[in-house]
Structure formats: C-alpha cells, structure tokens
Motif scaffolding. Structure first.
Motif, mmCIF file in Angstrom:
data_model
loop_
_atom_site.group_PDB
_atom_site.id
_atom_site.type_symbol
_atom_site.label_atom_id
_atom_site.label_comp_id
_atom_site.label_asym_id
_atom_site.label_seq_id
_atom_site.Cartn_x
_atom_site.Cartn_y
_atom_site.Cartn_z
ATOM 1 N N ASP A 13 0.877 -1.178 0.000
ATOM 2 C CA ASP A 13 0.000 0.000 0.000
ATOM 3 C C ASP A 13 0.913 1.226 0.000
ATOM 4 O O ASP A 13 1.529 1.556 1.011
ATOM 5 N N GLU A 14 0.987 1.910 -1.147
ATOM 6 C CA GLU A 14 1.893 3.055 -1.295
ATOM 7 C C GLU A 14 1.112 4.352 -1.526
ATOM 8 O O GLU A 14 1.570 5.253 -2.229
ATOM 9 N N ILE A 15 -0.037 4.461 -0.882
ATOM 10 C CA ILE A 15 -0.906 5.607 -1.108
ATOM 11 C C ILE A 15 -0.275 6.923 -0.650
ATOM 12 O O ILE A 15 -0.564 7.978 -1.207
ATOM 13 N N HIS A 16 0.601 6.867 0.350
ATOM 14 C CA HIS A 16 1.225 8.099 0.859
ATOM 15 C C HIS A 16 2.526 8.442 0.129
ATOM 16 O O HIS A 16 3.238 9.364 0.542
ATOM 17 N N ALA A 17 2.841 7.736 -0.946
ATOM 18 C CA ALA A 17 4.118 7.939 -1.630
ATOM 19 C C ALA A 17 4.391 9.385 -2.061
ATOM 20 O O ALA A 17 5.537 9.834 -1.997
ATOM 21 N N PRO A 18 3.395 10.156 -2.524
ATOM 22 C CA PRO A 18 3.700 11.531 -2.919
ATOM 23 C C PRO A 18 4.033 12.454 -1.753
ATOM 24 O O PRO A 18 4.507 13.574 -1.963
ATOM 25 N N LEU A 19 3.794 12.003 -0.514
ATOM 26 C CA LEU A 19 3.851 12.896 0.638
ATOM 27 C C LEU A 19 5.116 12.732 1.460
ATOM 28 O O LEU A 19 5.069 12.744 2.692
ATOM 29 N N VAL A 20 6.270 12.598 0.820
ATOM 30 C CA VAL A 20 7.525 12.522 1.557
ATOM 31 C C VAL A 20 8.056 13.931 1.812
ATOM 32 O O VAL A 20 7.868 14.848 1.009
ATOM 33 N N ALA A 21 8.716 14.095 2.942
ATOM 34 C CA ALA A 21 9.241 15.401 3.328
ATOM 35 C C ALA A 21 10.378 15.817 2.404
ATOM 36 O O ALA A 21 11.046 14.968 1.796
ATOM 37 N N PRO A 22 10.622 17.123 2.288
ATOM 38 C CA PRO A 22 11.740 17.592 1.467
ATOM 39 C C PRO A 22 13.051 16.944 1.896
ATOM 40 O O PRO A 22 13.371 16.853 3.082
ATOM 41 N N GLY A 23 13.793 16.450 0.900
ATOM 42 C CA GLY A 23 15.081 15.829 1.175
ATOM 43 C C GLY A 23 15.020 14.348 1.485
ATOM 44 O O GLY A 23 16.057 13.697 1.612
ATOM 45 N N VAL A 24 13.813 13.804 1.601
ATOM 46 C CA VAL A 24 13.639 12.374 1.884
ATOM 47 C C VAL A 24 13.324 11.650 0.577
ATOM 48 O O VAL A 24 12.593 12.168 -0.265
ATOM 49 N N THR A 25 13.859 10.450 0.419
ATOM 50 C CA THR A 25 13.684 9.683 -0.810
ATOM 51 C C THR A 25 12.669 8.571 -0.611
ATOM 52 O O THR A 25 12.837 7.722 0.269
ATOM 53 N N PHE A 26 11.620 8.560 -1.427
ATOM 54 C CA PHE A 26 10.694 7.445 -1.451
ATOM 55 C C PHE A 26 11.184 6.411 -2.455
ATOM 56 O O PHE A 26 11.566 6.759 -3.577
ATOM 57 N N VAL A 27 11.155 5.144 -2.064
ATOM 58 C CA VAL A 27 11.579 4.047 -2.936
ATOM 59 C C VAL A 27 10.375 3.155 -3.201
ATOM 60 O O VAL A 27 9.873 2.495 -2.279
ATOM 61 N N PRO A 28 9.869 3.093 -4.432
ATOM 62 C CA PRO A 28 8.766 2.177 -4.730
ATOM 63 C C PRO A 28 9.191 0.732 -4.493
ATOM 64 O O PRO A 28 10.298 0.330 -4.869
ATOM 65 N N TYR A 29 8.308 -0.051 -3.897
ATOM 66 C CA TYR A 29 8.664 -1.434 -3.614
ATOM 67 C C TYR A 29 9.034 -2.187 -4.884
ATOM 68 O O TYR A 29 10.014 -2.949 -4.903
ATOM 69 N N LEU A 30 8.292 -1.992 -5.959
ATOM 70 C CA LEU A 30 8.543 -2.752 -7.181
ATOM 71 C C LEU A 30 9.850 -2.364 -7.867
ATOM 72 O O LEU A 30 10.255 -3.000 -8.835
ATOM 73 N N SER A 31 10.518 -1.337 -7.362
ATOM 74 C CA SER A 31 11.782 -0.913 -7.972
ATOM 75 C C SER A 31 12.991 -1.629 -7.396
ATOM 76 O O SER A 31 14.092 -1.516 -7.930
ATOM 77 N N VAL A 32 12.820 -2.363 -6.282
ATOM 78 C CA VAL A 32 13.996 -2.949 -5.639
ATOM 79 C C VAL A 32 14.269 -4.345 -6.199
ATOM 80 O O VAL A 32 13.364 -5.024 -6.692
#
Length: 392
Positions: free
Chosen positions: A209-228
């Motif tokens: 469940d990656e619904i909050h993915a757009p809401l990362v703080a400035p300077g923080v990196t979101f990594v999609p699960y399917l990308s690893v």
C-alpha cells in the motif's frame, strides 16, 4: 534513487488558504462526524482547497456532461510520468496496471489473487486499522509482526513470521505499508530489498500500500517497492488520493511486477467499474499538472511538523512525537500522561479536540493517538492548546 527537487514558484501554501469558518461548511466525514464545538484533527482529509489544475479538469468535463464510465490508460500513463520525474523510476509498465476503485479495495483484490480463505496475511503494527478489518472481512488470518523499538521494520521478526506462515507449504501474503501509517516512516531501499529477498525465499507474496508515496518530506527519498531487486512478483497500490486530497473522487491503480503480471491479469474486469470517471480524471490531472501545488503543500507540512514539535515541547512535554518522514500524520506517544489506553477519548471529552485513537492500530497503539497536521498553523495551535487543557 534521488530525492526530488521542489518547485513551488508562484504556489502559495494551501494549508494557509482556508479559515475555520469556511472549513466548517464542508459536509465530509472530518467535519460532520463530531459536534461543532469539537476541533477535528483526526481522519485523513486535508484542510486545503483543491489544486487549480484539478478544478479545471473537473469543470471542463462537467461542462461537457462527460460523466460516464472510465476507460483508457491515461491515469497509468500519468503515474508512470510522475514516478519517472519524482522518484527516478521508469518501471511502471502500463500493461501491468489496472484501475481499481480505491487503494484498500485494491488491496483486497490483490490479496484475493495470491491467497485463499484462511491464509495468513502479515502486517506491521501499529498500522492503519483497515488493514485488520478488511483482511479479516475477506476471511484471511491477520498475523502481527510489530515494528521494532525504532518504529522501523524488523527483518529478523519478519523472517521468523514468513517461515512460520509457509512452513506447511501454504500460501501467505505480506501487506506492506509504505510509507508507513501512522508513524510516517519511509522505508529505505536496503530495507525493501531485504523484504523482497525474504519474501522470495519463503514464498510470501508482497502487496504494498503506497498511497502516501507523494507525501515525503523535502530531502527524503521514497523508494517504490517494485523498484527494488527481487520484487518482481510484488503487487502495489498507488493513488493521488492522499497527496492531493481526493478521497471522495474514487480511483486508484494496481501495479504488478513482471513476475506478477499473470496474477493481475486474473483480476475480474468488473473490479475496475467501481472507479469513478471523474476520479480518474482528477487523479490524472493531479499527477500531470499539479506537482507545483504538491511541493508547496509539502513545505507547509514540514513547517507544521516543526510547529507541532515546538507546541508539544511548550505545552505537553510529556508527549513524545515520532519524527515523521512522510504523510501528514503525527504519531504521539501519550503514555507518560497516564490517560490509559485511549487518550483520544480524554482529549475529546475534556478538550473538545478529535484525534484518532491508538488501540485500533494494533500492537503498540495503546496509549497513543494519531494527529492530522494537514491544517492551518492556527488550527494546529488551537488543537494542541485544547489537548493541554484536557490534562490540566
């Protein structure tokens, strides 16, 4: 992956746009569940105006009377473009996506594709309460693997749970919350790669469940699960709902890794009929045209995180706030106040401020509350003042 640049040129902070009088005219759950003397800082709705590109897109289709059924791949294409720009990830293949009514209903469908009734579904409490209720409703067995003391994933505990869940050769799923609700934790690439390796080793299917993915703080990196590495057989649910405050405009996307394409293809076509045509249009416009608005919001949320920490230090120093890296939610440890398992009820009864109770989040939720800080600094300040009044 690298963190994204912020581009807020000409964009005002949407959290400062609406006053309390105007907000109380709203008829949604946040503003109509409690009496008017209660200040609502609970359910996941933001106190913001709709981003102008979304307003324009909806106004245009309403003027045309274009209110039929959704069709096409525009939403998936918009998400693919957003992911490439935002997260440096070009792994969204439109042919491995499907529109679903919303993220939680999509979660239900994905778990239904990879498990059978009675199978275990592993979750990491404290976690979003519908993880428990939806999974139980579909006849699966919830297995709790609590977050570690640092409120991050515990690989050793996950490995033990994965091994136990599949010891008899049965099926199991892992419902991953990323970023994590309620703690706001953003899982690292290394943590997610470890999850993928463990899941493959034990035959556990991951649904993220990656619904909050757009809401990362400035300077923080979101990594999609399917990308690893190793996540080929994973499934993910994404949406613009949380990032742009669109929960009333129903639409989300299910994504499959290359090894899960056949699973997604088995999802009944009629599932997609539950999405709203207007929702698809709104979410597409958000991802394509409203990223400047989103960046202004993220800066406002970061300012509110700092403000909340300052207010609590001044008025309620006994409360410990977990430093969130994402979402617009704050997870508050109120145990030192001695208010019992459900401090939210005390804050409501004595302070007339509504927060989300901690116990429904599972193990680790007792004595905690979740506070929604996606509001104006003035309303946030008043909310903490009321909380302080409640414990005097």
């Amino acid at each position: 992956m690298t963190s994204f640049p912020h581009d807020t040129a000409g964009e005002p902070d949407p959290l400062r746009a609406l006053d309390l009088e105007r907000l109380r005219r709203r008829t949604s759950m946040k503003w109509r569940t409690y009496p008017e003397d209660v200040l609502p800082l609970w359910v996941a709705e933001m106190d913001v105006p709709l981003a102008p590109p979304i307003v324009r897109a909806l106004t245009d289709v309403l003027a045309l009377g274009d209110t039929g059924y959704p069709v096409g791949t525009a939403y998936a294409e918009a998400l693919a473009g957003f992911a490439a720009r935002r997260w440096g990830w070009d792994g969204i293949a439109v042919e491995r996506t499907a529109v679903v009514p919303d993220v939680m209903l999509g979660v239900v469908e994905m778990i239904g594709l990879v498990t059978q009734p009675g199978d275990p579904v592993i979750v990491n409490p404290p976690v979003y309460p519908p993880f428990f209720t939806f999974v139980a409703h579909m006849g699966r067995r919830v297995v709790e693997v609590p977050l570690g003391a640092d409120l991050r994933l515990d690989p050793a505990a996950l490995e033990e749970a994965f091994a136990r869940a599949t010891a008899d050769g049965g099926r199991a799923a892992y419902l991953l919350c990323s970023p994590h609700n309620p703690t706001g934790t953003v899982h690292t690439a290394a943590e997610l790669a470890a999850v993928a390796e463990l899941a493959e080793r034990h035959g556990v299917r991951v649904v993220a469940d990656e619904i909050h993915a757009p809401l990362v703080a400035p300077g923080v990196t979101f990594v999609p699960y399917l990308s690893v590495p190793g996540a080929d057989r994973g499934l993910s649910l994404m949406s613009a709902s949380k990032g742009w405050n669109l929960p009333g405009l129903k639409a989300a996307l299910a994504l499959a890794g290359p090894g899960a394409a056949a699973d997604l293809a088995r999802m009944p076509e009629e599932v997609g009929h539950g999405a709203s045509h207007l929702g698809v249009i709104a979410h597409t416009a958000a991802l394509r045209e409203a990223t400047g608005w989103l960046d202004a919001l993220l800066l406002g949320l970061q300012a509110n995180r700092r403000l909340l920490a300052e207010l609590l230090a001044e008025h309620l120093p006994q409360i410990r706030v977990h430093p969130a890296e994402a979402t617009y939610l704050a997870w508050l440890d109120c145990r030192a106040l001695g208010l019992g398992d459900d401090p939210a009820q005390v804050f409501l009864d004595r302070g007339r401020v509504a927060l989300t109770a901690g116990p429904p989040f599972g193990t680790g939720g007792a004595g905690h509350v979740r506070l929604n800080l996606a509001t104006s600094p003035d309303i946030l300040t008043e909310g903490v003042r009321r909380m302080a009044v409640a414990v005097k």
